[in-house]
Design a protein around this motif. Structure first.
Motif, PDB file in Angstrom:
ATOM      1  N   ARG A 167       0.864  -1.179   0.000  1.00  0.00           N
ATOM      2  CA  ARG A 167       0.000   0.000   0.000  1.00  0.00           C
ATOM      3  C   ARG A 167       0.899   1.227   0.000  1.00  0.00           C
ATOM      4  NH1 ARG A 167      -5.038   0.592   4.091  1.00  0.00           N
ATOM      5  NH2 ARG A 167      -3.396   0.713   5.659  1.00  0.00           N
ATOM      6  N   ASN A 168       1.465   1.511  -1.165  1.00  0.00           N
ATOM      7  CA  ASN A 168       2.452   2.576  -1.280  1.00  0.00           C
ATOM      8  C   ASN A 168       2.521   3.048  -2.729  1.00  0.00           C
ATOM      9  OD1 ASN A 168       4.514   0.809  -2.697  1.00  0.00           O
ATOM     10  ND2 ASN A 168       4.322  -0.300  -0.754  1.00  0.00           N
ATOM     11  N   ALA A 169       3.283   4.116  -2.960  1.00  0.00           N
ATOM     12  CA  ALA A 169       3.372   4.711  -4.289  1.00  0.00           C
ATOM     13  C   ALA A 169       4.005   3.764  -5.293  1.00  0.00           C
ATOM     14  CB  ALA A 169       4.173   6.018  -4.218  1.00  0.00           C
ATOM     15  N   GLY A 170       4.979   2.951  -4.858  1.00  0.00           N
ATOM     16  CA  GLY A 170       5.636   2.022  -5.764  1.00  0.00           C
ATOM     17  C   GLY A 170       4.675   0.975  -6.310  1.00  0.00           C
ATOM     18  N   PHE A 171       3.839   0.420  -5.436  1.00  0.00           N
ATOM     19  CA  PHE A 171       2.876  -0.587  -5.886  1.00  0.00           C
ATOM     20  C   PHE A 171       1.812   0.052  -6.769  1.00  0.00           C
ATOM     21  CE2 PHE A 171      -0.467  -3.737  -5.726  1.00  0.00           C
ATOM     22  CZ  PHE A 171       0.225  -4.935  -5.732  1.00  0.00           C
ATOM     23  N   SER A 172       1.409   1.272  -6.431  1.00  0.00           N
ATOM     24  CA  SER A 172       0.446   1.977  -7.278  1.00  0.00           C
ATOM     25  C   SER A 172       1.029   2.261  -8.656  1.00  0.00           C
ATOM     26  CB  SER A 172       0.024   3.296  -6.606  1.00  0.00           C
ATOM     27  OG  SER A 172      -0.795   3.053  -5.482  1.00  0.00           O
ATOM     28  N   ALA A 173       2.303   2.624  -8.694  1.00  0.00           N
ATOM     29  CA  ALA A 173       2.959   2.856  -9.984  1.00  0.00           C
ATOM     30  C   ALA A 173       2.958   1.588 -10.822  1.00  0.00           C
ATOM     31  CB  ALA A 173       4.389   3.345  -9.763  1.00  0.00           C
ATOM     32  N   MET A 174       3.156   0.437 -10.186  1.00  0.00           N
ATOM     33  CA  MET A 174       3.113  -0.829 -10.909  1.00  0.00           C
ATOM     34  C   MET A 174       1.735  -1.070 -11.498  1.00  0.00           C
ATOM     35  SD  MET A 174       1.898  -4.162 -10.785  1.00  0.00           S
ATOM     36  CE  MET A 174       1.501  -4.446  -9.061  1.00  0.00           C
ATOM     37  N   CYS A 175       0.682  -0.833 -10.714  1.00  0.00           N
ATOM     38  CA  CYS A 175      -0.682  -1.059 -11.201  1.00  0.00           C
ATOM     39  C   CYS A 175      -1.018  -0.120 -12.358  1.00  0.00           C
ATOM     40  CB  CYS A 175      -1.675  -0.887 -10.061  1.00  0.00           C
ATOM     41  SG  CYS A 175      -1.594  -2.183  -8.797  1.00  0.00           S
ATOM     42  N   LEU A 176      -0.599   1.137 -12.249  1.00  0.00           N
ATOM     43  CA  LEU A 176      -0.818   2.084 -13.345  1.00  0.00           C
ATOM     44  C   LEU A 176      -0.083   1.632 -14.610  1.00  0.00           C
ATOM     45  CD1 LEU A 176      -0.472   5.437 -11.370  1.00  0.00           C
ATOM     46  CD2 LEU A 176      -2.561   4.572 -12.446  1.00  0.00           C
ATOM     47  N   HIS A 177       1.134   1.163 -14.427  1.00  0.00           N
ATOM     48  CA  HIS A 177       1.928   0.670 -15.558  1.00  0.00           C
ATOM     49  C   HIS A 177       1.260  -0.559 -16.177  1.00  0.00           C
ATOM     50  CE1 HIS A 177       5.488   0.192 -17.999  1.00  0.00           C
ATOM     51  NE2 HIS A 177       5.737  -1.024 -17.510  1.00  0.00           N
ATOM     52  N   ALA A 178       0.670  -1.401 -15.335  1.00  0.00           N
ATOM     53  CA  ALA A 178       0.025  -2.620 -15.823  1.00  0.00           C
ATOM     54  C   ALA A 178      -1.204  -2.315 -16.676  1.00  0.00           C
ATOM     55  CB  ALA A 178      -0.347  -3.520 -14.645  1.00  0.00           C
ATOM     56  N   VAL A 179      -2.078  -1.407 -16.200  1.00  0.00           N
ATOM     57  CA  VAL A 179      -3.277  -1.110 -16.997  1.00  0.00           C
ATOM     58  C   VAL A 179      -2.927  -0.328 -18.256  1.00  0.00           C
ATOM     59  CG1 VAL A 179      -4.882  -1.201 -15.056  1.00  0.00           C
ATOM     60  CG2 VAL A 179      -3.788   0.968 -15.620  1.00  0.00           C
ATOM     61  N   LYS A 180      -1.780   0.329 -18.268  1.00  0.00           N
ATOM     62  CA  LYS A 180      -1.364   1.083 -19.449  1.00  0.00           C
ATOM     63  C   LYS A 180      -0.728   0.172 -20.504  1.00  0.00           C
ATOM     64  CE  LYS A 180       1.417   5.051 -20.888  1.00  0.00           C
ATOM     65  NZ  LYS A 180       0.287   5.742 -21.526  1.00  0.00           N
ATOM     66  N   THR A 181       0.034  -0.833 -20.070  1.00  0.00           N
ATOM     67  CA  THR A 181       0.830  -1.620 -21.014  1.00  0.00           C
ATOM     68  C   THR A 181       0.300  -3.030 -21.258  1.00  0.00           C
ATOM     69  OG1 THR A 181       2.309  -2.375 -19.244  1.00  0.00           O
ATOM     70  CG2 THR A 181       2.904  -0.335 -20.392  1.00  0.00           C
ATOM     71  N   LEU A 182      -0.579  -3.539 -20.385  1.00  0.00           N
ATOM     72  CA  LEU A 182      -1.114  -4.890 -20.522  1.00  0.00           C
ATOM     73  C   LEU A 182      -2.563  -4.835 -20.993  1.00  0.00           C
ATOM     74  CD1 LEU A 182       0.293  -6.447 -17.196  1.00  0.00           C
ATOM     75  CD2 LEU A 182       1.310  -6.535 -19.491  1.00  0.00           C
ATOM     76  N   PRO A 183      -3.118  -5.954 -21.456  1.00  0.00           N
ATOM     77  CA  PRO A 183      -4.513  -5.966 -21.922  1.00  0.00           C
ATOM     78  C   PRO A 183      -5.548  -5.706 -20.836  1.00  0.00           C
ATOM     79  CG  PRO A 183      -3.297  -7.838 -22.817  1.00  0.00           C
ATOM     80  CD  PRO A 183      -2.424  -7.218 -21.764  1.00  0.00           C
ATOM     81  N   ILE A 184      -5.154  -5.744 -19.593  1.00  0.00           N
ATOM     82  CA  ILE A 184      -6.086  -5.562 -18.468  1.00  0.00           C
ATOM     83  C   ILE A 184      -6.671  -4.150 -18.484  1.00  0.00           C
ATOM     84  CG2 ILE A 184      -6.297  -5.557 -15.954  1.00  0.00           C
ATOM     85  CD1 ILE A 184      -3.865  -7.506 -15.958  1.00  0.00           C
ATOM     86  N   SER A 185      -7.997  -4.055 -18.301  1.00  0.00           N
ATOM     87  CA  SER A 185      -8.680  -2.759 -18.318  1.00  0.00           C
ATOM     88  C   SER A 185      -8.843  -2.150 -16.930  1.00  0.00           C
ATOM     89  CB  SER A 185     -10.070  -2.891 -18.969  1.00  0.00           C
ATOM     90  OG  SER A 185      -9.957  -3.299 -20.309  1.00  0.00           O
ATOM     91  N   ILE A 186      -9.060  -2.999 -15.925  1.00  0.00           N
ATOM     92  CA  ILE A 186      -9.308  -2.509 -14.558  1.00  0.00           C
ATOM     93  C   ILE A 186      -8.545  -3.383 -13.570  1.00  0.00           C
ATOM     94  CG2 ILE A 186     -11.012  -2.075 -12.743  1.00  0.00           C
ATOM     95  CD1 ILE A 186     -13.133  -1.776 -14.899  1.00  0.00           C
ATOM     96  N   ILE A 187      -7.877  -2.735 -12.630  1.00  0.00           N
ATOM     97  CA  ILE A 187      -7.294  -3.429 -11.482  1.00  0.00           C
ATOM     98  C   ILE A 187      -7.891  -2.817 -10.227  1.00  0.00           C
ATOM     99  CG2 ILE A 187      -5.213  -3.910 -10.132  1.00  0.00           C
ATOM    100  CD1 ILE A 187      -3.607  -3.812 -12.695  1.00  0.00           C
ATOM    101  N   ASP A 188      -8.555  -3.640  -9.436  1.00  0.00           N
ATOM    102  CA  ASP A 188      -9.036  -3.226  -8.113  1.00  0.00           C
ATOM    103  C   ASP A 188      -8.105  -3.834  -7.074  1.00  0.00           C
ATOM    104  OD1 ASP A 188     -11.359  -1.624  -8.523  1.00  0.00           O
ATOM    105  OD2 ASP A 188     -12.480  -3.425  -9.084  1.00  0.00           O
ATOM    106  N   HIS A 189      -7.729  -3.036  -6.108  1.00  0.00           N
ATOM    107  CA  HIS A 189      -6.908  -3.530  -4.994  1.00  0.00           C
ATOM    108  C   HIS A 189      -7.668  -3.249  -3.707  1.00  0.00           C
ATOM    109  CE1 HIS A 189      -2.678  -3.623  -2.897  1.00  0.00           C
ATOM    110  NE2 HIS A 189      -3.510  -4.545  -2.447  1.00  0.00           N
ATOM    111  N   LYS A 190      -8.135  -4.302  -3.060  1.00  0.00           N
ATOM    112  CA  LYS A 190      -8.908  -4.177  -1.834  1.00  0.00           C
ATOM    113  C   LYS A 190      -8.096  -4.715  -0.664  1.00  0.00           C
ATOM    114  CE  LYS A 190     -13.197  -4.859  -4.451  1.00  0.00           C
ATOM    115  NZ  LYS A 190     -14.441  -5.655  -4.605  1.00  0.00           N
TER     116      LYS A 190
END
Length: 404
Positions: free
Chosen positions: A211-234
């Motif tokens: 739960r930090n900026a680094g993990f958020s940056a990874m998720c943003l990078h993933a939805v931008k570069t991978l076929p995934i449209s939505i990532i929810d982190h609960k």
């Protein structure tokens, strides 16, 4: 007192941020330590040992030590509330009830997402968690209790829909257990998904790892570069973060009790064999695999303090983060898992001036290594036969970083 100090200690895996208590290996206890102390008195020091009661009183009164248990720590807040007198319980009742409501909400959300993942192939729901440190060598040889050991790490990803588990594993000579390492494992996992549009992640609330900026940056990078449209982190409620991936860790702990383990490779094999039906998949990582998402976040999460309404963002209170391909520069978030609307955090640009998407760089140019004192202890165990000869080349090859 000196004998007790001679045992290497570990930080608690689950409560590093809010306790100074240190932990000894889980296969130790005060009685076993006392027996080792008596052996030292008779064989090395040539003195009469003190009584067990005196040894125990020193352990309990002079040291803040516990024994490493392969289970989640109990919820400190719930235990504290239970010990309150009736009048104080009334005073804190509203806060306690809110805590219990959040616990139930998280579990209900996870069950609902599990059902949706089972019904819809483009929907993935999973839990992930870093297992407690696995140390090598691992056996009941008494000389091992006094020596520093090599740490092996296991980040387990458990798919709720099909009950498959993947274990991303590496040892401390190749990398640590911070946010970049965890983010790298999860990005590798997300990169393997095909035909998946929506992914829901469940984790504990460890800020240093997920739960930090680094993990958020990874998720943003993933939805931008991978076929995934939505990532929810609960996030599970603090103190009640038991998840399905814990069953994987329990199976590994059970398997470890049956055999000695002398190297990280031994753990990789042990994990592959820990479940007979549908064995766990092990992905072995080296230093060249880890990506520096922490540094990457400085380019992608430039604003993390004010939402679009100008309100301060309290990261440690967030219960739900959402990342979308539609807006790869924004993070939606909630402070609860209720039906309330998402708030929005615009984090900033994700492109260079040339409009080319930047990506995370490699974290290491070479193995980060281990401390000189730890390597010395490990080589001593090789010399005295505690570690079999066939493993000596591996321990000799470990790189050394600066001393403790």
């Amino acid at each position: 007192m000196g004998h007790i100090k001679s045992f290497p200690t570990l930080e608690s895996h689950y409560s590093r941020k809010d306790t100074t208590k240190l932990y000894l290996e889980e296969n130790l206890n005060v009685t076993k330590m006392y027996k080792l102390y008596v052996q030292k008195c008779h064989n090395e020091w040539k003195v009469n040992p003190e009584k067990l009661s005196f040894y125990r009183s020193i352990f309990n009164g002079e040291f803040n030590l516990g024994f490493h248990q392969p289970k989640k720590d109990a919820c400190k807040y719930c235990e504290w509330y239970k010990r309150l007198n009736p009048s104080d319980k009334v005073h804190h009742e509203e806060e306690y009830n809110a805590h219990q409501t959040r616990k139930v909400q998280a579990r209900e959300h996870k069950e609902n997402d599990k059902r949706q993942a089972q019904a819809q192939s483009s929907y993935k729901a999973l839990t992930f968690d870093l297992e407690q440190v696995l140390t090598t060598p691992w056996s009941n040889v008494s000389s091992l209790f006094y020596s520093r050991k090599l740490s092996t790490y296991n980040l387990t990803v458990y798919e709720l829909g099909n009950k498959e588990a993947q274990c991303y594993m590496w040892h401390e000579g190749e990398g640590g257990r911070g946010s970049s390492e965890i983010s790298t494992c999860m990005f590798q996992y997300l990169s393997t998904l095909s035909g998946t549009e929506h992914v829901v992640l469940y984790s504990d609330t460890c800020g240093g790892q997920n739960r930090n900026a680094g993990f958020s940056a990874m998720c943003l990078h993933a939805v931008k570069t991978l076929p995934i449209s939505i990532i929810d982190h609960k996030f599970m409620e603090s103190g009640h973060s038991q998840m399905e991936c814990d069953s994987v860790h329990a199976a590994i702990e059970t398997a470890r009790k049956k055999v000695p383990v002398y190297s990280p490779e031994g753990y990789y094999t042990l994990v592959r064999m820990a479940r007979r039906n549908r064995p766990y998949k092990v992905i072995e990582l080296g230093h060249s695999d880890f990506l520096d998402f922490k540094s990457f976040s400085q380019h992608t999460v430039r604003n993390r303090t004010k939402d679009t309404e100008g309100q301060t963002v309290h990261w440690q209170k967030i219960k739900w983060l959402r990342y979308t391909k539609q807006d790869p520069k924004g993070i939606q978030f909630k402070y609860s898992l209720s039906d309330q609307p998402f708030q929005m955090l615009q984090v900033g640009k994700q492109e260079t001036r040339g409009a080319h998407a930047i990506g995370p760089k490699k974290m290491h140019t070479g193995p980060p290594g281990i401390t000189a004192v730890k390597k010395k202890d490990l080589l001593t165990l090789c010399t005295n036969g505690s570690i079999p000869q066939s493993y000596v080349d591996f321990y000799q090859s470990l790189q050394v970083t600066q001393a403790e």
